[in-house]
Scaffold this motif. Sequence first.
Motif, PDB file in Angstrom:
ATOM      1  N   ARG A 266       0.833  -1.198   0.000  1.00 53.35           N
ATOM      2  CA  ARG A 266       0.000   0.000   0.000  1.00 53.35           C
ATOM      3  C   ARG A 266       0.869   1.251   0.000  1.00 53.35           C
ATOM      4  NH1 ARG A 266      -5.214  -0.108   0.853  1.00 53.35           N
ATOM      5  NH2 ARG A 266      -5.102   1.962   1.761  1.00 53.35           N
TER       6      ARG A 266
ATOM      7  N   ALA B 260      -2.649  -7.248   5.824  1.00 56.64           N
ATOM      8  CA  ALA B 260      -2.928  -8.678   5.838  1.00 56.64           C
ATOM      9  C   ALA B 260      -4.111  -8.972   4.931  1.00 56.64           C
ATOM     10  CB  ALA B 260      -3.228  -9.156   7.255  1.00 56.64           C
ATOM     11  N   SER B 261      -3.836  -9.518   3.766  1.00 57.17           N
ATOM     12  CA  SER B 261      -4.925  -9.825   2.860  1.00 57.17           C
ATOM     13  C   SER B 261      -4.545 -11.006   1.994  1.00 57.17           C
ATOM     14  CB  SER B 261      -5.224  -8.595   1.998  1.00 57.17           C
ATOM     15  OG  SER B 261      -5.628  -8.978   0.709  1.00 57.17           O
ATOM     16  N   LEU B 262      -5.409 -12.023   2.008  1.00 56.67           N
ATOM     17  CA  LEU B 262      -5.135 -13.230   1.230  1.00 56.67           C
ATOM     18  C   LEU B 262      -5.118 -12.913  -0.260  1.00 56.67           C
ATOM     19  CD1 LEU B 262      -6.255 -14.405   4.018  1.00 56.67           C
ATOM     20  CD2 LEU B 262      -6.784 -16.435   2.712  1.00 56.67           C
ATOM     21  N   GLU B 263      -6.013 -11.999  -0.666  1.00 60.54           N
ATOM     22  CA  GLU B 263      -6.092 -11.654  -2.092  1.00 60.54           C
ATOM     23  C   GLU B 263      -4.795 -11.008  -2.557  1.00 60.54           C
ATOM     24  OE1 GLU B 263      -8.358 -10.702   0.194  1.00 60.54           O
ATOM     25  OE2 GLU B 263     -10.337 -10.406  -0.678  1.00 60.54           O
TER      26      GLU B 263
ATOM     27  N   ALA C  50      -1.832 -11.256  -1.260  1.00 60.88           N
ATOM     28  CA  ALA C  50      -0.739 -12.228  -1.262  1.00 60.88           C
ATOM     29  C   ALA C  50      -0.799 -13.044  -2.548  1.00 60.88           C
ATOM     30  CB  ALA C  50      -0.852 -13.141  -0.050  1.00 60.88           C
ATOM     31  N   ARG C  51      -1.999 -13.500  -2.850  1.00 62.49           N
ATOM     32  CA  ARG C  51      -2.207 -14.337  -4.024  1.00 62.49           C
ATOM     33  C   ARG C  51      -1.844 -13.585  -5.308  1.00 62.49           C
ATOM     34  NH1 ARG C  51      -5.891 -18.380  -5.802  1.00 62.49           N
ATOM     35  NH2 ARG C  51      -5.253 -18.795  -7.929  1.00 62.49           N
TER      36      ARG C  51
ATOM     37  N   MET D 212       1.946 -13.043  -5.627  1.00 66.46           N
ATOM     38  CA  MET D 212       2.712 -14.246  -5.975  1.00 66.46           C
ATOM     39  C   MET D 212       2.442 -14.646  -7.426  1.00 66.46           C
ATOM     40  SD  MET D 212       4.061 -15.383  -2.917  1.00 66.46           S
ATOM     41  CE  MET D 212       4.008 -17.139  -2.805  1.00 66.46           C
ATOM     42  N   GLU D 213       1.217 -14.454  -7.871  1.00 63.17           N
ATOM     43  CA  GLU D 213       0.909 -14.802  -9.257  1.00 63.17           C
ATOM     44  C   GLU D 213       1.584 -13.853 -10.242  1.00 63.17           C
ATOM     45  OE1 GLU D 213      -3.341 -15.203  -9.517  1.00 63.17           O
ATOM     46  OE2 GLU D 213      -3.158 -17.393  -9.465  1.00 63.17           O
TER      47      GLU D 213
ATOM     48  N   PHE E 158       6.008 -13.475  -0.181  1.00 62.52           N
ATOM     49  CA  PHE E 158       5.158 -12.478   0.446  1.00 62.52           C
ATOM     50  C   PHE E 158       5.391 -12.574   1.949  1.00 62.52           C
ATOM     51  CE2 PHE E 158       1.299 -11.333   2.641  1.00 62.52           C
ATOM     52  CZ  PHE E 158       0.752 -10.276   1.922  1.00 62.52           C
TER      53      PHE E 158
END
Lengths: 880, 138
Positions: B56, B85-88, B90-91, B94-95, B101
């Motif tokens: 951010r 902290a956000s799963l989205e 992170a995903r 990494m993609e 991460f």
Amino acid sequence: MTAKVMAPMMKLGGIIKRIFSWGSVNPEEMEKLRLDFKERYAYFKQLISANNKALEIMADIERTLKGERPFGMSFVRSSATTVSANVFQMVKKLQQLAPGRYVGLIPRYDDIENKINWILNEKKQIRDAPLVIPLGSIDKDRVDLVGGKMANLGEIKKNIGLNVPSGFVITSSAYRRFIDHNHLSVEIARQMQLADLYDIENLYELQARLHQLIIESELPRELEDAISDAWRKMEAEAGSGATVAMRSSALGEDEESSSFAGLHLSELNVSADHVIDSYKEIIASKYSLQAITYRLNKGIKDEDIAMCVGCLVMVDAASGGVIYSRNPIDIHDDSVFINATWGLPIAVVDGSVDSDLFVVSREPPLKTIHQDIKEKNKKLVCYPLEGVCRVDLTEDDVRNQPSINEQQAVTLAQMAIRIEDHYGTPQDIEWAISKKGEIHILQSRPLLQMESLKQDLPEGFKAKQKETVILKGGITACPGAACGTVCTVDSGLDILEFPEGAMLLTREAHPRWASLLSRASGIITEHGSFAGHLASVAREFGLPALFSVSGALNKLNNGDQITLDATGRSIHKGRVEYLLNKAKQKECLMIGSPVHETLKAVSRHIIPLNLLEPDDPGFAPENCMTFHDITRFIHEKSVHEMFSFGEGRNFAERSSKQLHYQVPMQWWILNLDDGFIKEVREKYVKLENIASIPMLAFWEGFAAIPWDGPPPLDGKGFMSVVSQSSASTAMTRSLGPKYADRNYIMISKNYCNISSRIGYHFSTLEALVGDQRAENFVSFQFKGGAADSSRRFKRVNFIKSILEEHGFRVETKKDNLISRVEGHERGYMLERIKILGYLTLHTRQIDMIMTNSDKVDYYRSKIKNDIGKIISAPPGAGDS
Amino acid sequence: MNTLTTLFVDDEKDFLETILKRMKKRHVNAYGAESGEEALSLLAHTPVDVVVLDIRMPGMDGIETLKEIKKRLPLVEVILLTGHASLEAAREGMESGAFDFMMKPVNIDELLYKLQDAHKNKSIQESKIKHLESKLKR
């Protein structure tokens, strides 16, 4: 041995056989292979490290779920995110090791991720709700819009018909609009994530930063307009120049078990000029030190608390106070307790003055059965334009005169009973009597009642008590007993210095000390009543508290160890055991709380392990139900992929060497990276040339004590072996005599993966041990045996108990055992590996005696002795 | 392996200053940038092995910056380090090619270890390319 057990061995045996066989390759291709191998090894190591991190966080989640220590949503979010990122990393690395295979993992990962996200992002939203609403049109059903405190007050006005000041509420919808308008929620969550919530200094800074952030934010235009509109309507009713009391009414507040008593700000006597600033101050008080600590300790989610603010026409009180419709510290006492003082009731709730107590019996006709009139040396009054001030009371007759008369006490008690009857639960009510003599109800919320703790000390102790007592008297704010070292707090800064487990001593029972309740062993104050906010919170936390103890500050010195007996209203020198024995344990408030429930819900998609047996047909990507399953699957497959590298290309021969330890051993070593001290050209590698720290530790344990040979068999055990091994010899033969008893090790300096077949059992040890304590792990799997299944299961459980004694986490299923230990420093890890080395050899064939309890006892004590010798031995080569 | 050069990108000045100091103490070459834009212009003329990116940030956010770096300099490894902290996130990171991460607050040794891993990956890719080039020349 059953065919099922043999299957993976055959597979692995076949693969290893191919890797380790000889052949010729041209140098060009060899160089390419060497580079590819280096790359694969790097991926493999990264995969292992992600696996390790994911498992470490899972263990942390499991520990946290026990609820022994408070945690917030930032813990839940960051653990879920970290596990998820590491599992994704594993998926990615496995694809790099085996492109195009295992693609079935991705939909499983997506599904689990979605489920977790859904839990974390659940939100209660009210759409198109008004930003501001008049108090007159509120009842208890509007709690989601106006918060508990204001919903109750509206209910009392509208449906009970008691006198409540007029005014309006700035709603939860307004709060959300304010937060969204300034994009505050993400920034606040980020700040909370960065702060160490267990460090008070850190919390202090956090509070300051968040306060600043909120105060500097702007109200959206439509909200400002709505507030001034409501203000004009209120003035039309109450006269121009009216001022208000602005009271926080947080959503989620005023539930019986979570009082939030006094944790959020209320501002008294606010004029039109400052209503917006005061509004922001009240919102910011959601992040006051005491409010953050309170939510953390009770497992309440920050995002669940929407701050509504009630604006009530100010009552310039002649006297005021708090009614408890029943005795808060004795559930069997139904008398009404009224605390009263001169001026505004705030003086009672913030514990700054001593208040008069009237106890009214509930039996009709209502009458006062007990009164305790205190000396009241000051009162709080309104300034004419804005604000409140403290006025010293000098005339003796005012100071010592009762602040209400008996008739008023009875009227107040009647009102309290009406409110209690309406709600059906005991109530905690704030009230004020105007200068014209009208009674106003300012607040009402459920009252938490405690079981009384009656003390029946044996006669002998009474005499003994006289020897230790320092002070007697005071008011029991929360019963119980505790021992601690005295620590006096005076200013806010003292909070930073307050040691864990100390006895909190202070002048006034002010709610700001609530932030220390999770660290204090007990509270003693010179002023304040059991009707204050601090008392309410102390009762919620079950923390012994004795208020209004005269001379406490003089008699007690910082650093003295004392025992507080809040039930018996006395303070003693030193540690007085017999008083403490009566005390109740501090309760853990996390279990069942919203934050705890959320972690539990999230953990269901992370922790349970469904895939255990790699040779089971169900061991497949589509059966991965949790992140743990995915890690288990990938880990298994990655080892497999590492072994199978170079298959058909005769790669590994250059690095695979036969171990030479005194004589050539049936151990073949594949050097992944920097596992040898110097390059090896010949066929054998000497143990002295091994650089792998974990492998050396394994070997040390393995070779430490010679094996006694197979245990002497009893008839049944022998029969069991004969019948089983007729099946397994066939299996062994099919592998070829050359490979049947070979053991394989992959090593680097800090890593080893040891697959061994000793006797009839098969075990895998994998370890990473270096200076990175957080990266360290040892995992050990064990299965098989020559005896029948019940004996094999018994052996697995026998090994389990030994491993658990040494700090391993162990899971068993049938004759399959999986165990792990991680995150310890190097010396500890190496000792664990030595134990495993020892067990790899010495559990050989003891499955056969597992039904003979004498022999089991013999082996248990032998193993215990041997391990004792091994781990107390001076550090070997690997320990340097 | 040659020495490791890193670039830390974070709009929080205090954080940036502290981490640069701590890196220097550990003999890691470390540059700092306060925005994605600044990071890209620095990368245009300074060789860097590993970039550590906040997610951010005002202006170009971390994910955009990451995508741009991977487009211009595919061999440079990027580690996302964030308090968000956000799963989205992170995903997505990494993609989009992030090496890993990590969540703030981060253990400094753990970060260092991760930097070394990322650096190793980069070196391996570079030697593979070199090998391929020498093969083509012959």
